[in-house]
Design a protein around this motif. Structure first.
Motif, mmCIF file in Angstrom:
data_model
loop_
_atom_site.group_PDB
_atom_site.id
_atom_site.type_symbol
_atom_site.label_atom_id
_atom_site.label_comp_id
_atom_site.label_asym_id
_atom_site.label_seq_id
_atom_site.Cartn_x
_atom_site.Cartn_y
_atom_site.Cartn_z
ATOM 1 N N GLY A 60 11.038 -2.988 0.683
ATOM 2 C CA GLY A 60 11.279 -3.763 -0.527
ATOM 3 C C GLY A 60 11.676 -2.878 -1.693
ATOM 4 O O GLY A 60 12.565 -3.209 -2.484
ATOM 5 N N ARG A 61 11.033 -1.725 -1.822
ATOM 6 C CA ARG A 61 11.377 -0.787 -2.895
ATOM 7 C C ARG A 61 12.780 -0.215 -2.698
ATOM 8 O O ARG A 61 13.520 0.003 -3.660
ATOM 9 C CB ARG A 61 10.346 0.347 -2.948
ATOM 10 N N ASP A 62 13.145 0.003 -1.436
ATOM 11 C CA ASP A 62 14.469 0.549 -1.152
ATOM 12 C C ASP A 62 15.564 -0.412 -1.579
ATOM 13 O O ASP A 62 16.654 0.014 -1.989
ATOM 14 C CB ASP A 62 14.585 0.860 0.342
ATOM 15 N N ILE A 63 15.308 -1.700 -1.482
ATOM 16 C CA ILE A 63 16.290 -2.694 -1.918
ATOM 17 C C ILE A 63 16.610 -2.527 -3.398
ATOM 18 O O ILE A 63 17.749 -2.723 -3.832
ATOM 19 C CB ILE A 63 15.779 -4.119 -1.619
ATOM 20 N N PHE A 64 15.616 -2.115 -4.170
ATOM 21 C CA PHE A 64 15.805 -1.908 -5.617
ATOM 22 C C PHE A 64 16.075 -0.434 -5.956
ATOM 23 O O PHE A 64 15.965 -0.029 -7.107
ATOM 24 C CB PHE A 64 14.577 -2.395 -6.376
ATOM 25 N N ASN A 65 16.433 0.358 -4.921
ATOM 26 C CA ASN A 65 16.746 1.783 -5.113
ATOM 27 C C ASN A 65 15.565 2.554 -5.698
ATOM 28 O O ASN A 65 15.739 3.492 -6.488
ATOM 29 C CB ASN A 65 17.974 1.960 -6.019
ATOM 30 N N LEU A 66 14.354 2.163 -5.320
ATOM 31 C CA LEU A 66 13.162 2.866 -5.758
ATOM 32 C C LEU A 66 12.682 3.809 -4.660
ATOM 33 O O LEU A 66 12.883 3.549 -3.469
ATOM 34 C CB LEU A 66 12.054 1.863 -6.112
ATOM 35 N N SER A 67 12.036 4.885 -5.050
ATOM 36 C CA SER A 67 11.563 5.867 -4.077
ATOM 37 C C SER A 67 10.370 5.300 -3.298
ATOM 38 O O SER A 67 9.613 4.465 -3.811
ATOM 39 C CB SER A 67 11.156 7.156 -4.791
ATOM 40 N N PRO A 68 10.170 5.740 -2.051
ATOM 41 C CA PRO A 68 9.037 5.248 -1.254
ATOM 42 C C PRO A 68 7.711 5.744 -1.814
ATOM 43 O O PRO A 68 7.649 6.740 -2.536
ATOM 44 C CB PRO A 68 9.312 5.830 0.138
ATOM 45 N N GLU A 84 3.351 6.330 -0.885
ATOM 46 C CA GLU A 84 2.432 6.619 0.210
ATOM 47 C C GLU A 84 1.801 5.327 0.711
ATOM 48 O O GLU A 84 1.330 4.498 -0.073
ATOM 49 C CB GLU A 84 1.352 7.594 -0.264
ATOM 50 N N GLY A 85 1.806 5.145 2.009
ATOM 51 C CA GLY A 85 1.256 3.932 2.604
ATOM 52 C C GLY A 85 2.182 2.740 2.506
ATOM 53 O O GLY A 85 1.799 1.616 2.850
ATOM 54 N N GLY A 86 3.403 2.980 2.056
ATOM 55 C CA GLY A 86 4.326 1.868 1.854
ATOM 56 C C GLY A 86 4.969 1.333 3.105
ATOM 57 O O GLY A 86 5.728 0.361 3.041
ATOM 58 N N GLU A 87 4.695 1.945 4.260
ATOM 59 C CA GLU A 87 5.286 1.465 5.513
ATOM 60 C C GLU A 87 4.526 0.263 6.082
ATOM 61 O O GLU A 87 4.955 -0.340 7.052
ATOM 62 C CB GLU A 87 5.320 2.595 6.547
ATOM 63 N N LYS A 88 3.382 -0.058 5.477
ATOM 64 C CA LYS A 88 2.603 -1.207 5.950
ATOM 65 C C LYS A 88 3.275 -2.512 5.549
ATOM 66 O O LYS A 88 3.820 -2.636 4.461
ATOM 67 C CB LYS A 88 1.187 -1.150 5.368
ATOM 68 N N HIS A 89 3.195 -3.476 6.457
ATOM 69 C CA HIS A 89 3.752 -4.803 6.191
ATOM 70 C C HIS A 89 2.634 -5.728 5.694
ATOM 71 O O HIS A 89 1.514 -5.689 6.216
ATOM 72 C CB HIS A 89 4.382 -5.390 7.455
ATOM 73 N N ILE A 90 2.948 -6.522 4.711
ATOM 74 C CA ILE A 90 1.991 -7.501 4.220
ATOM 75 C C ILE A 90 2.498 -8.889 4.559
ATOM 76 O O ILE A 90 3.706 -9.116 4.677
ATOM 77 C CB ILE A 90 1.772 -7.364 2.695
ATOM 78 N N GLN A 91 1.575 -9.825 4.722
ATOM 79 C CA GLN A 91 1.947 -11.169 5.150
ATOM 80 C C GLN A 91 0.988 -12.176 4.549
ATOM 81 O O GLN A 91 -0.221 -11.936 4.466
ATOM 82 C CB GLN A 91 1.916 -11.250 6.686
ATOM 83 N N THR A 92 1.520 -13.300 4.119
ATOM 84 C CA THR A 92 0.688 -14.341 3.547
ATOM 85 C C THR A 92 -0.133 -15.037 4.629
ATOM 86 O O THR A 92 0.293 -15.116 5.792
ATOM 87 C CB THR A 92 1.564 -15.379 2.814
ATOM 88 N N LEU A 93 -1.294 -15.551 4.265
ATOM 89 C CA LEU A 93 -2.139 -16.282 5.204
ATOM 90 C C LEU A 93 -1.620 -17.681 5.475
ATOM 91 O O LEU A 93 -2.172 -18.415 6.299
ATOM 92 C CB LEU A 93 -3.570 -16.351 4.664
ATOM 93 N N ASN A 94 -0.553 -18.083 4.805
ATOM 94 C CA ASN A 94 0.010 -19.415 5.007
ATOM 95 C C ASN A 94 0.870 -19.510 6.260
ATOM 96 O O ASN A 94 1.348 -20.584 6.607
ATOM 97 C CB ASN A 94 0.855 -19.823 3.801
ATOM 98 N N VAL A 95 1.116 -18.366 6.928
ATOM 99 C CA VAL A 95 1.866 -18.387 8.184
ATOM 100 C C VAL A 95 0.954 -17.864 9.278
ATOM 101 O O VAL A 95 0.025 -17.101 9.025
ATOM 102 C CB VAL A 95 3.148 -17.526 8.098
ATOM 103 N N VAL A 96 1.226 -18.292 10.534
ATOM 104 C CA VAL A 96 0.360 -17.936 11.639
ATOM 105 C C VAL A 96 1.210 -17.619 12.858
ATOM 106 O O VAL A 96 2.329 -18.127 13.007
ATOM 107 C CB VAL A 96 -0.618 -19.102 11.950
#
Length: 409
Positions: A363-371, A373-385
């Motif tokens: 997501g940060r790369d889309i906005f040309n922001l630097s990575p 630490e720990g940014g490789e983790k994926h987050i997901q809402t509890l509204n999907v299963v």
């Protein structure tokens, strides 16, 4: 001091010599020789700007070594990827390397890259674009070889398997892309003629042209010539800032009208458009005046085919059949979202990140922001299963068919 040439560093001192070679035969009867045509289209500013737009954007592609196993894709961050992404050879960065390869592909419809192998390790030690003037295919010992003739007169013979070969306008010839000479040169000749006409029109309009008529005297030829020379010297020199000439009653000046014809701006734009159309670009791309949709169209129709071609050919020529069987590939990818509008980027993050499709760093790369630490983790809402657990989540049934709720006694 002993000098060593670039040729020696890449190919060694002694080019390979073949014995009992035979010219490779094509099924369609074409001679297996390719030569770039004499008139260089790269001298045209319109051709150069069109090719530069393609090559400079293709050079942003990022090579990546991946391995596909059992449906999973693993990133292999090893020596080969470092070579491709940092410095394919000691003379070029990755950007310069891809830029030159794509430029030659667009200019000659054929681009060759020599793969230099480290004989001690069996690994690729360098990739070198070959700036050739002609190439011929020959066969010896049931192996296909290429014989290159370089602009400086030197020659090289090497196995065809040692070269990455990109082609464009690949049609009638079994091995080579067709030359641009017949399709492009007539338009370039027209542009050259038009440019010359404009130059000559500007030059001719800067001069006063006319006749001096002597009315009351019979002059000798040498006197007429002297009168003319004096008139030119006194009144048609750049030092005559006033632009006014004076004659007495015995002479009369008659101006000769000069009305040069030039191509108007609409006709010139039509001619230029023919060149841009030939290279599948438009003026907005060349002038960097495109919007999001125009960039997407340019990427999908021009850059993406080059990326696919680079990926397929590089993978086949660098990896053995066994290595390819284990899922090894070289892909060339680009972050297309960097060219999207801020509104599109925000909406994309809002829609995809809750589904777990993007990590924080992606997501940060889309906005040309630097990575981070720990940014490789994926987050997901509890509204999907997970689809496999949808029934269990909605009605409380386990995989065995029993409900989680127990009846009270």
């Amino acid at each position: 001091m002993q000098k060593r040439s670039i040729w020696d560093r890449i190919f060694g001192k002694e080019p390979k010599q073949l014995t009992n070679e035979t010219q490779f035969k094509f099924m369609n009867g074409f001679t297996p020789v390719f030569s770039d045509f004499g008139d260089d289209p790269y001298t045209s500013d319109i051709v150069r700007s069109a090719i530069h737009s393609i090559a400079s954007n293709a050079a942003k592609l990022k090579p990546k070594h991946i391995r596909r196993l059992n449906g999973d894709v693993k990133h292999v961050n090893g020596q080969l990827e470092r070579l491709l992404t940092v410095r394919p050879n000691e003379f070029m960065s990755s950007y310069d390397f891809i830029y030159k390869v794509v430029t030659q592909r667009e200019l000659y419809n054929n681009a060759f890259v020599y793969i230099k192998w480290d004989t001690s390790t069996g690994l690729v030690s360098g990739l070198y674009p070959v700036d050739l003037s002609s190439v011929e295919l020959v066969e010896a010992q049931n192996i296909l070889f290429v014989k290159f003739q370089f602009p400086n007169g030197q020659k090289l013979t090497a196995p065809y398997s040692d070269f990455i070969h990109l082609r464009k306008f690949y049609n009638r010839n079994d091995m080579f892309g067709e030359s641009n000479s017949k399709a492009l040169l007539p338009t370039l000749d027209l542009i050259h003629t038009t440019d010359e006409g404009i130059i000559n029109a500007v030059k001719s309009s800067a001069f006063l042209r006319g006749l001096i008529k002597f009315t009351n005297a019979m002059l000798k030829p040498e006197d007429i010539k002297k009168q003319r020379d004096d008139f030119v010297k006194d009144y048609m020199d750049v030092s005559n800032n006033g632009g006014i000439a004076a004659l007495d009653a015995k002479a009369e000046y008659q101006e000769l009208k000069n009305d040069p014809k030039m191509v108007d701006d609409k006709q010139m734009a039509t001619i230029e458009e023919k060149v841009y159309k030939y290279f599948n670009v438009n003026k907005k791309i060349v002038m960097s005046n495109y919007n999001e949709d125009e960039w997407d169209a340019f990427y999908e129709n021009v850059i993406e085919p080059i990326a696919i071609q680079l990926s397929l050919e590089t993978t086949y020529k660098i990896f053995s059949d066994r290595e390819q069987g284990h899922g090894n590939e070289i892909i060339f990818e680009a972050n297309r979202l960097q060219y999207a509008s801020t509104k599109t980027k925000v909406n994309l993050i809002k829609e995809l990140m809750p589904l777990g499709m993007l990590s924080k760093n992606e997501g940060r790369d889309i906005f040309n922001l630097s990575p981070i630490e720990g940014g490789e983790k994926h987050i997901q809402t509890l509204n999907v299963v997970n689809a496999d657990k949808a029934d269990e989540y909605q009605v409380g049934k386990s995989k065995g068919g029993e409900t989680d709720d127990k009846e009270e006694d």
